[in-house]
Motif scaffolding. Structure first.
Motif, short mmCIF file in Angstrom:
data_model
loop_
_atom_site.label_atom_id
_atom_site.label_comp_id
_atom_site.label_asym_id
_atom_site.label_seq_id
_atom_site.Cartn_x
_atom_site.Cartn_y
_atom_site.Cartn_z
N GLY A 144 0.81 -1.22 0.00
CA GLY A 144 0.00 0.00 0.00
C GLY A 144 0.83 1.27 0.00
O GLY A 144 0.64 2.14 0.85
N PHE A 182 2.10 4.89 -0.58
CA PHE A 182 1.45 6.18 -0.84
C PHE A 182 2.40 7.30 -0.49
O PHE A 182 3.42 7.10 0.17
CB PHE A 182 0.14 6.32 -0.05
CG PHE A 182 0.35 6.56 1.43
CD1 PHE A 182 0.25 7.85 1.95
CD2 PHE A 182 0.66 5.52 2.30
CE1 PHE A 182 0.45 8.09 3.31
CE2 PHE A 182 0.86 5.75 3.66
CZ PHE A 182 0.76 7.03 4.17
N LEU A 186 -3.11 6.10 -5.94
CA LEU A 186 -4.07 6.00 -4.84
C LEU A 186 -4.88 7.28 -4.63
O LEU A 186 -6.11 7.25 -4.70
CB LEU A 186 -3.34 5.61 -3.55
CG LEU A 186 -4.23 5.19 -2.38
CD1 LEU A 186 -3.51 4.17 -1.52
CD2 LEU A 186 -4.61 6.38 -1.49
N PHE A 225 -0.70 0.48 5.14
CA PHE A 225 -0.38 1.49 4.13
C PHE A 225 1.01 2.01 4.48
O PHE A 225 1.30 2.25 5.66
CB PHE A 225 -1.40 2.63 4.12
CG PHE A 225 -2.73 2.23 3.54
CD1 PHE A 225 -2.94 2.28 2.18
CD2 PHE A 225 -3.77 1.79 4.36
CE1 PHE A 225 -4.17 1.91 1.63
CE2 PHE A 225 -4.99 1.41 3.84
CZ PHE A 225 -5.19 1.47 2.46
N THR A 260 6.77 -2.05 5.89
CA THR A 260 5.52 -1.28 6.02
C THR A 260 5.73 -0.16 7.02
O THR A 260 6.81 0.01 7.58
CB THR A 260 4.36 -2.18 6.51
OG1 THR A 260 4.53 -2.44 7.91
CG2 THR A 260 4.32 -3.51 5.75
#
Length: 345
Positions: A174, A176, A183, A209, A240
C-alpha cells in the motif's frame, strides 16, 4: 586508492527510476552521496546529479550501459496494476527481470534489490501479522500479482555467493505519498463521481499502508547490508509503516483532508463480494461482443474488506529497520502535497 574504492561502492542504478517510487529512491540516494544512474523507458524528471539511460528493459544491449561500474542495482520497474495488461505484466515483471539478472551478472554488479509486493502471499482472505514464511499464493488475486510471484522467485533464486552476486526482495504494501499517480488521484476521482459513499464490511479490517519514504529507507538499508553471509541473501522482507489501520479509516482521512466526505453507509462484505462476482461473470459473457473493464471486482472487494497486514520483525532484526515517518505525519504530508485536488469549501 581507498577513496576511489569508496566512490565505486557508492555507484548504483535505479531501474524504473522515473516512476513514483523510483523518483523518491533517486532523490534519497543522491542526498546520501551516491552516484546514481537511472534506467527507464522515459525520462520522468530533471536532476543534474543523475545520469539517465533510456531503453527497453527487455533488451540487454539497452540495459548494459546503465550498469557499467555499478555495484548495486535497485529494480523497481513495473507496470501499474490498474493497467490490466496481462501481456505487459508478463513481459516487464518476468521476462524483463530475467534480462536484468543476466545484464547484472555480465556487468559485474554485486547487489540487486528487487521491489516486490506483500500481495505475493495474499489470496483474498484475512492475513493478520503475516510473516515472510507464508507460502506464495496458489490463487493470486490478479495476474499482476501472479507475475510478481514469478519475478520474486527468479530474483531470490539468482543469489549466488560463489559469483559474488547477492540478491534480496523488499515487499512493501500500500505505498502512498506525494506525487503518487494512483491512490490519491483515483480516490478523489471516485469521490467526485459519488462513488465513495459506501464502505464494504464493518470498517474494522486492518490494512498496511506504507509511506513512500519508508519504503525507500527499507530498500537502501537492504542494499547497504547485502553482502556475503548476510541473512538478507536470497530472502524477502516486508517493509511497512508497522502501524496497521482500518482500511476505511485511512481512506476517510485522505478524503476529509481534501474536503471530501468520508463513506457513511455500509455494505455487508458477503453481499459486495457476490455482486462483484456476478458483475464479473456478466462481463465475461459479454466480452466477445464488447470490451468492458469494471472497477467493481471481487479482487478489489477483497482488498477493501479483509484484513491484510504484515510483520516487519524480520526487517527489524536483520536490517535494523524502523519507519522514519509515522503514519500520522505521512498522511498529513501526503494531503498537503495535493492542493490541486482539494475541494473548495
Amino acid at each position: 586508492m581507498a577513496t576511489r574504492l569508496r566512490q565505486a561502492n557508492k555507484k548504483c542504478t535505479v531501474i524504473g527510476g522515473s516512476g513514483f517510487l523510483g523518483q523518491h529512491m533517486v532523490e534519497s540516494l543522491v542526498e546520501k552521496g551516491y552516484s546514481v544512474n537511472v534506467f527507464d523507458i522515459q525520462k520522468g524528471f530533471e536532476n543534474s546529479k543523475v545520469q539517465f539511460f533510456l531503453g527497453d528493459l527487455c533488451r540487454k544491449e539497452d540495459l548494459l550501459p546503465a550498469l557499467q561500474g555499478v555495484v548495486m542495482v535497485f529494480h523497481c520497474a513495473s507496470p501499474t496494476p490498474s493497467s490490466n495488461n496481462r501481456e505487459l505484466f508478463y513481459k516487464v515483471n518476468y521476462l524483463g527481470t530475467k534480462v536484468v539478472l543476466e545484464a547484472c551478472r555480465e556487468a559485474g554488479v554485486q547487489k540487486l534489490v528487487l521491489t516486490s509486493s506483500a500481495s505475493v502471499v495474499f489470496e483474498g482472505t484475512d492475513i493478520k501479522g503475516g510473516t515472510e514464511d507464508l507460502p506464495y499464493a496458489k490463487k493470486p488475486i490478479d495476474y499482476y500479482t501472479e507475475t510478481k510471484i514469478l519475478q520474486e522467485k527468479e530474483v531470490l533464486s539468482a543469489n549466488a555467493p560463489e559469483r559474488n552476486f547477492f540478491t534480496t526482495a523488499i515487499r512493501p504494501h500500500g505505498i502512498f505519498g506525494p506525487r503518487d499517480p494512483q491512490l490519491v488521484p483515483i480516490l478523489i476521482q471516485a469521490a467526485k463521481h459519488g462513488k465513495m459513499k459506501f464502505m464494504i464490511g464493518d470498517g474494522k479490517n486492518l490494512v498496511d499502508f506504507t509511506f513512500v519514504e519508508n519504503v525507500v529507507h527499507g530498500h537502501i538499508l537492504a542494499a547497504e547490508q547485502l553482502q556475503r553471509d548476510s541473512p538478507l541473501c536470497g530472502k524477502a522482507f516486508h517493509i511497512t509503516n508497522d502501524e496497521p489501520i482500518p482500511f476505511w479509516e485511512f481512506l476517510s482521512r485522505i478524503l476529509t483532508g481534501l474536503n471530501y466526505e468520508a463513506p457513511r453507509y455500509r455494505i455487508p462484505y458477503w453481499l459486495a463480494y457476490y455482486l462483484a462476482l456476478l458483475l464479473s461473470l456478466v462481463v465475461l459473457l459479454l466480452s466477445p461482443l464488447v470490451a468492458l473493464s469494471p472497477t467493481f471486482t471481487p479482487m478489489r472487494v477483497a482488498l477493501a474488506g479483509t484484513f491484510h497486514y504484515y510483520s516487519c520483525e524480520r526487517a527489524k532484526k536483520h536490517m535494523g529497520y524502523k519507519p522514519p515517518v509515522s503514519l500520522d505525519e505521512a498522511v498529513a504530508r501526503t494531503v498537503e502535497s495535493y492542493p490541486h485536488l482539494r475541494r473548495d469549501a
